[in-house]
Design a protein around this motif. Structure first.
Motif, PDB file in Angstrom:
ATOM      1  N   LEU A   1      -4.283  -7.797  -7.863  1.00  0.00           N
ATOM      2  CA  LEU A   1      -4.214  -7.920  -6.596  1.00  0.00           C
ATOM      3  C   LEU A   1      -3.632  -7.586  -5.961  1.00  0.00           C
ATOM      4  O   LEU A   1      -3.876  -6.711  -4.965  1.00  0.00           O
ATOM      5  CB  LEU A   1      -4.467  -9.109  -6.303  1.00  0.00           C
ATOM      6  N   ALA A   2      -1.827  -7.047  -6.113  1.00  0.00           N
ATOM      7  CA  ALA A   2      -1.399  -7.284  -4.740  1.00  0.00           C
ATOM      8  C   ALA A   2      -0.876  -6.267  -5.007  1.00  0.00           C
ATOM      9  O   ALA A   2      -1.317  -4.656  -4.161  1.00  0.00           O
ATOM     10  CB  ALA A   2       0.158  -7.612  -5.955  1.00  0.00           C
ATOM     11  N   ARG A   3      -1.078  -5.029  -6.403  1.00  0.00           N
ATOM     12  CA  ARG A   3      -1.423  -3.573  -6.381  1.00  0.00           C
ATOM     13  C   ARG A   3      -2.539  -2.973  -5.304  1.00  0.00           C
ATOM     14  O   ARG A   3      -2.295  -2.342  -4.633  1.00  0.00           O
ATOM     15  CB  ARG A   3      -1.117  -3.046  -7.801  1.00  0.00           C
ATOM     16  N   LYS A   4      -3.795  -3.620  -5.390  1.00  0.00           N
ATOM     17  CA  LYS A   4      -5.028  -3.303  -4.666  1.00  0.00           C
ATOM     18  C   LYS A   4      -4.838  -3.879  -3.228  1.00  0.00           C
ATOM     19  O   LYS A   4      -4.737  -2.429  -3.083  1.00  0.00           O
ATOM     20  CB  LYS A   4      -6.044  -4.195  -5.419  1.00  0.00           C
ATOM     21  N   THR A   5      -3.754  -4.396  -3.096  1.00  0.00           N
ATOM     22  CA  THR A   5      -4.001  -5.065  -1.737  1.00  0.00           C
ATOM     23  C   THR A   5      -2.644  -3.798  -1.310  1.00  0.00           C
ATOM     24  O   THR A   5      -3.042  -3.037   0.475  1.00  0.00           O
ATOM     25  CB  THR A   5      -2.907  -6.402  -1.450  1.00  0.00           C
ATOM     26  N   ILE A   6      -1.721  -3.394  -2.145  1.00  0.00           N
ATOM     27  CA  ILE A   6      -0.856  -2.480  -1.314  1.00  0.00           C
ATOM     28  C   ILE A   6      -2.031  -1.298  -0.999  1.00  0.00           C
ATOM     29  O   ILE A   6      -1.654  -0.226  -0.069  1.00  0.00           O
ATOM     30  CB  ILE A   6       0.479  -2.218  -2.315  1.00  0.00           C
ATOM     31  N   ASN A   7      -2.587  -0.517  -1.974  1.00  0.00           N
ATOM     32  CA  ASN A   7      -3.382   0.712  -1.651  1.00  0.00           C
ATOM     33  C   ASN A   7      -4.449   1.060  -0.930  1.00  0.00           C
ATOM     34  O   ASN A   7      -4.434   1.501   0.003  1.00  0.00           O
ATOM     35  CB  ASN A   7      -3.935   0.640  -3.178  1.00  0.00           C
ATOM     36  N   SER A   8      -5.094  -0.470  -0.792  1.00  0.00           N
ATOM     37  CA  SER A   8      -6.170  -1.151   0.140  1.00  0.00           C
ATOM     38  C   SER A   8      -5.117  -0.586   1.661  1.00  0.00           C
ATOM     39  O   SER A   8      -5.800  -0.114   2.294  1.00  0.00           O
ATOM     40  CB  SER A   8      -6.554  -1.984  -0.064  1.00  0.00           C
ATOM     41  N   CYS A   9      -3.897  -0.986   2.014  1.00  0.00           N
ATOM     42  CA  CYS A   9      -3.229  -0.509   2.696  1.00  0.00           C
ATOM     43  C   CYS A   9      -2.705   0.790   3.333  1.00  0.00           C
ATOM     44  O   CYS A   9      -1.928   1.241   4.339  1.00  0.00           O
ATOM     45  CB  CYS A   9      -2.243  -1.443   3.321  1.00  0.00           C
ATOM     46  N   GLY A  10      -3.124   1.707   2.512  1.00  0.00           N
ATOM     47  CA  GLY A  10      -2.931   3.184   2.529  1.00  0.00           C
ATOM     48  C   GLY A  10      -1.363   3.548   1.759  1.00  0.00           C
ATOM     49  O   GLY A  10      -0.671   4.802   2.236  1.00  0.00           O
ATOM     50  N   LYS A  11      -0.489   2.486   1.768  1.00  0.00           N
ATOM     51  CA  LYS A  11       0.116   2.394   1.086  1.00  0.00           C
ATOM     52  C   LYS A  11       0.261   2.868  -0.817  1.00  0.00           C
ATOM     53  O   LYS A  11       0.035   2.311  -1.304  1.00  0.00           O
ATOM     54  CB  LYS A  11       1.851   0.865   0.555  1.00  0.00           C
ATOM     55  N   THR A  12       2.052   2.658  -1.467  1.00  0.00           N
ATOM     56  CA  THR A  12       2.138   3.321  -2.538  1.00  0.00           C
ATOM     57  C   THR A  12       2.671   1.928  -3.258  1.00  0.00           C
ATOM     58  O   THR A  12       3.757   1.366  -2.215  1.00  0.00           O
ATOM     59  CB  THR A  12       3.415   4.515  -2.666  1.00  0.00           C
TER      60      THR A  12
END
Length: 234
Positions: free
Chosen positions: A221-232
């Motif tokens: 979930l954390a990784r998906k959240t980061i990616n969904s914010c346009g971050k790596t």
């Protein structure tokens, strides 16, 4: 002008798991300055009625109204999408997602999709009894064509003790109990274990468990959240 996305976190389910999620987001975001980190608004509604107790009929207090209220408040704050840092709360996913006009990421679906991408064929499901009884992970595994194993009552009690009597009570997890469950999974040809409760994510972190066998729903979930914010993510 660049617009940063803001994530709304429905948290407090338990509080330590919410702290760990926030910590994980900060540590996993590939950022060189404060300004490169993610904008987050977190509700830490620790008084939300227990999800499992309601689902299995131990308590008449439904958490759904509290969850929907927080979802709507987070939407009013201007968040772009929501995450719920509790697997069992996803029993109410449809009602929560239907109450707002912004996307709500589904931790159950993202975790099973991730396991599929990693090539897992048979997963042991470690989660609360409320989660197991409502078949949240079982149904999702079937959707993505992955075999799974659910624990018998005795082993399920071990997992519930670890979640409630150990971690939610602020104690260290009984790793003898945990390891006996893992041994059972491996003996039954599981090539991975879904840590389908955010308290079990804390156990993984505290005991430095590997990323090959253990699929940490909160980290997914954390990784998906980061990616969904346009971050790596690191």
């Amino acid at each position: 002008m660049e617009t940063n996305k803001t994530v709304g976190v429905i948290g407090g389910l338990g509080p330590m798991a919410t702290v760990y999620f926030y910590d994980m987001i900060v540590r996993l975001t590939d950022a060189k300055s404060d300004q490169e980190h993610i904008d987050m608004i977190i509700t830490n509604r620790a008084t939300t009625p227990d999800r499992t107790n309601y689902i299995i009929g131990k308590s008449p207090n439904s958490p759904v109204e509290v969850l929907i209220k927080d979802a709507k408040k987070l939407e009013q704050y201007g968040t772009d999408f929501l995450v719920i840092t509790c697997n069992t709360a996803h029993y109410f996913y449809g009602q929560i997602a239907g109450s707002v006009n912004i996307p709500v990421i589904n931790i159950i679906e993202e975790t099973v999709k991730y396991a599929k991408q990693k090539g897992h064929k048979k997963l042991g499901i470690l989660a609360t009894t409320g989660n197991i009884q409502t078949k949240l992970y079982q149904n999702m595994c079937e959707k993505y064509d992955i075999d799974y194993l659910v624990l018998d009552n005795e082993k399920q009690d071990h997992i519930m003790d670890i979640i409630y009597k150990d971690i939610k009570s602020g104690k260290s997890a009984d790793m003898d109990k945990f390891n006996s469950v893992i041994k059972h999974l491996k003996e039954n040809n599981c090539d991975g274990a879904i840590l389908g409760c955010t308290e079990l994510s804390i156990l993984k972190n505290d005991n430095d468990l590997d990323n090959e066998f253990y699929i940490d729903s909160l980290e997914v979930l954390a990784r998906k959240t980061i990616n969904s914010c346009g971050k790596t993510a690191k």
